[in-house]
Design an enzyme around this catalytic site. Structure first.
Site, PDB file in Angstrom:
ATOM      1  N   GLU A   1      59.011 -34.516  -0.985  1.00 49.88           N
ATOM      2  CA  GLU A   1      58.298 -35.263   0.023  1.00 49.88           C
ATOM      3  C   GLU A   1      58.858 -36.594   0.018  1.00 49.88           C
ATOM      4  OE1 GLU A   1      54.417 -34.444   0.155  1.00 49.88           O
ATOM      5  OE2 GLU A   1      54.506 -32.790   1.135  1.00 49.88           O
TER       6      GLU A   1
ATOM      7  N   GLU B   1      54.910 -25.628   0.149  1.00 48.24           N
ATOM      8  CA  GLU B   1      53.685 -26.236   0.056  1.00 48.24           C
ATOM      9  C   GLU B   1      52.885 -25.966   1.336  1.00 48.24           C
ATOM     10  OE1 GLU B   1      52.534 -30.408  -0.992  1.00 48.24           O
ATOM     11  OE2 GLU B   1      53.975 -30.199  -2.707  1.00 48.24           O
TER      12      GLU B   1
HETATM   13  O1  IFM Z   1      48.875 -33.066  -3.073  1.00 46.55           O
HETATM   14  C1  IFM Z   1      49.890 -33.253  -2.311  1.00 46.55           C
HETATM   15  C2  IFM Z   1      51.073 -33.009  -2.887  1.00 46.55           C
HETATM   16  O2  IFM Z   1      51.326 -33.682  -4.276  1.00 46.55           O
HETATM   17  C3  IFM Z   1      52.404 -33.274  -2.152  1.00 46.55           C
HETATM   18  N1  IFM Z   1      51.946 -32.659  -0.842  1.00 46.55           N
HETATM   19  C4  IFM Z   1      51.089 -32.651  -0.073  1.00 46.55           C
HETATM   20  C5  IFM Z   1      49.788 -32.627  -0.947  1.00 46.55           C
HETATM   21  C6  IFM Z   1      48.383 -32.495  -0.354  1.00 46.55           C
HETATM   22  O3  IFM Z   1      48.124 -33.920   0.104  1.00 46.55           O
END
Ligand code: IFM
Length: 486
Positions: free
Chosen positions: A190, A381
């Site tokens: 990200e 994710e």
């Molecule tokens: O915990 C984070 C992760 O590190 C990166 N993506 C979003 C998640 C939730 O905020």
């Protein structure tokens, strides 16, 4: 007839059950090769911040500054994954996952960021990879999930163009050691979040609030994303799959049909969803929607960069949690757009304040899948934070469970419409340190008692396990939070 325990029959907001969900469905609908995983990240779960030669990271430094993190919490112990990875991987395997995604802490491998390798740090990841393979969990390794070595921050961090080479060297150090056993690699996690929250908003490490630092970091991260891919390609076996991940959210205008909000939504989309994606395809930055970018970035771009930002990834990791509603704002230069918080809109939201909006993941898969030459997509994710209560050794996390299956249903919807999406990784395997929010929000399929480090598989984790063993998600609303297997 499905028997539901009382807590499973608690009413849930209709937001969890969009009528677009393709029920009934089961794992079989995704085909035999679909990857089913859970994700984790080093700083959020490992702890062991000073163990076995690890150097400090910008998150070690940032969390030491009073007032940066809720309740002044930090990741020094976190979920103690560094010392408990074997039992945590036992739990992951018992859920029936096919894959496990983790990140390598750069300062564990290179305490100074460059130069001397900390052999014990690399040995740890070597053991972790073997422990995954022994449990038939396919490892997916992320090189950078935000924990930059402090020594490199002292040299300017992401705002210094040299980071492109520091990062490529680090990537090759890890790949040379683990490349024979790790079949899938993510370059960055990200970039818009660590660049934006860390350099413009100042709410993440390194805590900067500076437009110039943001633009420099953004451009260098875009270069490092592609250069990291090339560095990996040069040393990994030909069978290795190289990807990178992007945060993204479906964006809708606050007042549909209002020209200012519609235009603001397009600008926000360019910045939040397209900025790091399009350069990899050779399309450059989305300057048509954000003309200011052109002259702002001129300062940091060099001839040939457009080509350097390009890389032929084998997959893109799509990371989605919510949608955002956008309105025109005269106060935020560059995008002239503001996000309207879910709480303000009075819609169902998670503990992060993020709207429960399962269809967002479908829309983002459609949006990314529509690029000509888009590679395979993996959801690397997806998850939700809700408050958990431990009752008689169980966590009846009805809402997280409903969120999980609603998200999976929307992934299936995209897949059935022809999007090449090949995996779903839940965020996260266990509860962990949620950056500026500390240990408040819990995203795990597995509950962690941070006092004792005891683990409990939550009902969401149990549901995932049942689903992966073939249980069907049926059409009745009650059954959406239960399964035929119960
Ligand atoms: O915990 C984070 C992760 O590190 C990166 N993506 C979003 C998640 C939730 O905020």
């Amino acid at each position: 007839m499905i028997q539901l325990s009382p807590s499973y029959s608690e009413p849930l907001p209709a937001a969890f059950f969009p009528s677009s969900a393709p029920v009934p469905f089961s794992r079989a609908n995704f085909g035999p090769d679909f990857q089913w995983g859970a994700s984790a990240a080093a700083y959020q779960s490992e702890g062991a911040w000073q163990q076995q030669g690890k150097g400090p990271s910008i998150w070690d430094d940032f969390t030491r500054r009073k007032g940066t993190i809720r309740r002044n919490e930090h990741g020094r112990v976190a979920a103690d994954f560094y010392n408990r990875y074997e039992t945590d991987l036992d739990l992951a395997a018992s859920l029936g996952l096919t894959d496990f995604r983790f990140s390598v802490a750069w300062p564990r491998v290179l305490p100074e960021g460059t130069g001397a390798v900390n052999r014990r740090g690399l040995d740890y990841y070597d053991r972790l990879v073997d422990a995954c393979l022994e449990r038939e969990l396919r490892p997916m390794l992320t090189l950078y999930h935000w924990d930059l070595p402090s020594a490199l921050q002292a040299r300017g961090g992401w705002a210094n163009r040299d980071i492109v080479h520091w990062f490529a060297d680090y990537a090759q150090t890890v790949a040379r050691r683990l490349g024979d056993r790790v079949p899938q690699w993510c370059v960055l996690n990200e970039p818009m979040v660590f660049v934006g929250a860390g350099h413009l908003l100042g709410i993440h490490a390194p805590g900067r609030r500076h437009l110039g630092a943001f633009l420099a970091a953004a451009h260098h991260a875009t270069l490092a994303q592609a250069e990291g891919g090339r560095a990996l390609r040069a040393v990994l076996p030909a069978s290795a799959r190289i990807g990178t991940t992007f945060s993204c959210s479906q964006l809708t205008p606050h007042r549909p049909g209002n020209a200012s909000d519609e235009a603001a939504t397009r600008r926000a989309d360019a910045l939040l969803n397209r900025f790091f994606v399009e350069p990899t395809l050779g399309l450059g930055y989305p300057t048509a929607e954000l003309p200011a970018l052109r002259w702002l970035l001129e300062r940091y771009q060099k001839p040939g960069d457009q080509q350097r930002m390009q890389f032929d990834f084998d997959f893109w990791g799509v990371q989605n949690y919510t949608r955002e509603v956008v309105k025109f704002s005269p106060w935020l230069p560059l995008q002239w757009a503001a996000l309207v918080p879910a709480r303000q809109r009075g819609v169902p939201h998670t503990d992060m304040g993020w709207e429960v909006y399962p269809e967002s993941i479908y829309h983002m898969l459609k949006q990314f899948g529509a690029y000509p030459n888009a590679p395979k997509l993996l959801i690397t994710e997806s998850g939700s934070a809700f408050p958990d209560v431990v009752t008689d050794g169980r966590v009846h996390d009805v809402a997280r469970r409903a969120y999980l299956q609603a998200a999976i249903g929307q992934v299936l919807r995209a897949r059935q419409e022809g999007v090449d999406v090949g995996g779903y990784f839940a965020w996260s395997l266990t509860d962990n340190f949620e950056w500026a929010e500390g240990y408040g929000p819990r995203f795990g399929l597995i509950h962690v008692d941070y006092e004792t480090q005891e683990r409990i598989v939550k009902d969401s984790g149990r549901w995932y396990q049942e689903f992966l063993s073939g249980a069907r998600v049926s059409a009745e609303r009650a059954a959406i939070v239960g399964t035929d297997a119960e």
